[in-house]
Write a protein that holds these residues in place. Structure first.
Motif, short mmCIF file in Angstrom:
data_model
loop_
_atom_site.label_atom_id
_atom_site.label_comp_id
_atom_site.label_asym_id
_atom_site.label_seq_id
_atom_site.Cartn_x
_atom_site.Cartn_y
_atom_site.Cartn_z
N VAL A 140 43.35 36.27 41.02
CA VAL A 140 42.01 36.56 40.51
C VAL A 140 42.13 37.23 39.14
O VAL A 140 42.87 38.21 39.00
CB VAL A 140 41.23 37.47 41.48
N SER A 141 41.42 36.70 38.16
CA SER A 141 41.36 37.29 36.82
C SER A 141 39.91 37.70 36.57
O SER A 141 38.98 36.97 36.90
CB SER A 141 41.78 36.27 35.76
N VAL B 203 46.18 45.03 38.81
CA VAL B 203 46.37 45.72 37.54
C VAL B 203 45.02 45.90 36.86
O VAL B 203 44.32 44.93 36.57
CB VAL B 203 47.32 44.93 36.61
N PHE B 204 44.68 47.17 36.59
CA PHE B 204 43.50 47.48 35.80
C PHE B 204 43.96 47.55 34.35
O PHE B 204 44.69 48.45 33.97
CB PHE B 204 42.89 48.82 36.22
N LYS B 205 43.53 46.59 33.55
CA LYS B 205 44.00 46.49 32.16
C LYS B 205 43.10 47.27 31.20
O LYS B 205 43.56 47.86 30.24
CB LYS B 205 44.08 45.03 31.74
N GLN B 206 41.79 47.24 31.45
CA GLN B 206 40.80 47.89 30.59
C GLN B 206 39.66 48.38 31.48
O GLN B 206 39.41 47.82 32.54
CB GLN B 206 40.25 46.90 29.56
N PRO B 207 38.91 49.40 31.03
CA PRO B 207 37.78 49.86 31.82
C PRO B 207 36.62 48.88 31.79
O PRO B 207 36.51 48.05 30.88
CB PRO B 207 37.39 51.18 31.15
N VAL B 208 35.78 48.98 32.79
CA VAL B 208 34.53 48.21 32.88
C VAL B 208 33.40 49.22 32.74
O VAL B 208 33.48 50.33 33.28
CB VAL B 208 34.45 47.45 34.22
#
Length: 141
Positions: free
Chosen positions: A99-100, A70-75
């Motif tokens: 993995v978090s 799950v991509f929660k926010q952009p990097v």
């Protein structure tokens, strides 16, 4: 870096434990929109997840499944990206790892540092022998 307003639901603290991996993405890691490419994050997550799996298997492992991602926010370029990995299940030949991923940003721009959880994933690795065949995970001592 885009201005990200304070949102208690998004801004968090890093876990107490040490990260298994920490890196800073570069401009060459961006997609067409200028954000860090999801494939780059996925490869770093796979590396981070493999480290505890290799240690627990006491040898070589191969990634056999990405159970969830799950991509929660952009990097963004320049974020300090920290990867935390924990074994959540050990099978006969497999090891499943959670993995978090957290991004710390803001100080490079002269602002206050914020921390955001950007990605969560669960991956499964299989212990393999010198012939790349599955082998039994040795019980803990």
């Amino acid at each position: 870096m885009p201005n990200i307003p304070y949102d208690p639901a998004r801004h968090v603290s890093l876990p107490e434990s040490q990260p298994i991996l920490r890196t800073v993405p570069m401009p060459s890691d961006t997609n067409y929109a200028g954000d860090i490419f999801g494939g780059w994050i996925m490869s770093q997550v796979d590396i981070a997840g493999s480290i505890p799996a290799i240690r627990r298997a006491r040898g070589r492992v191969a990634t056999v499944a990405v159970n969830s991602f799950v991509f929660k926010q952009p990097v963004f370029v320049g974020d300090i990206v920290s990867f935390y990995a924990n074994i959540i299940k050990i099978g006969r030949t497999s090891i499943t790892v959670d993995v978090s991923v957290y991004a710390q940003r803001g100080t490079r721009e002269g602002g206050e540092e914020i921390c955001i959880k950007v990605t969560e994933a669960v991956l499964t690795y299989v212990a393999i022998d010198e012939n790349r065949r599955p082998r039994v995970v040795v019980p803990p001592e």
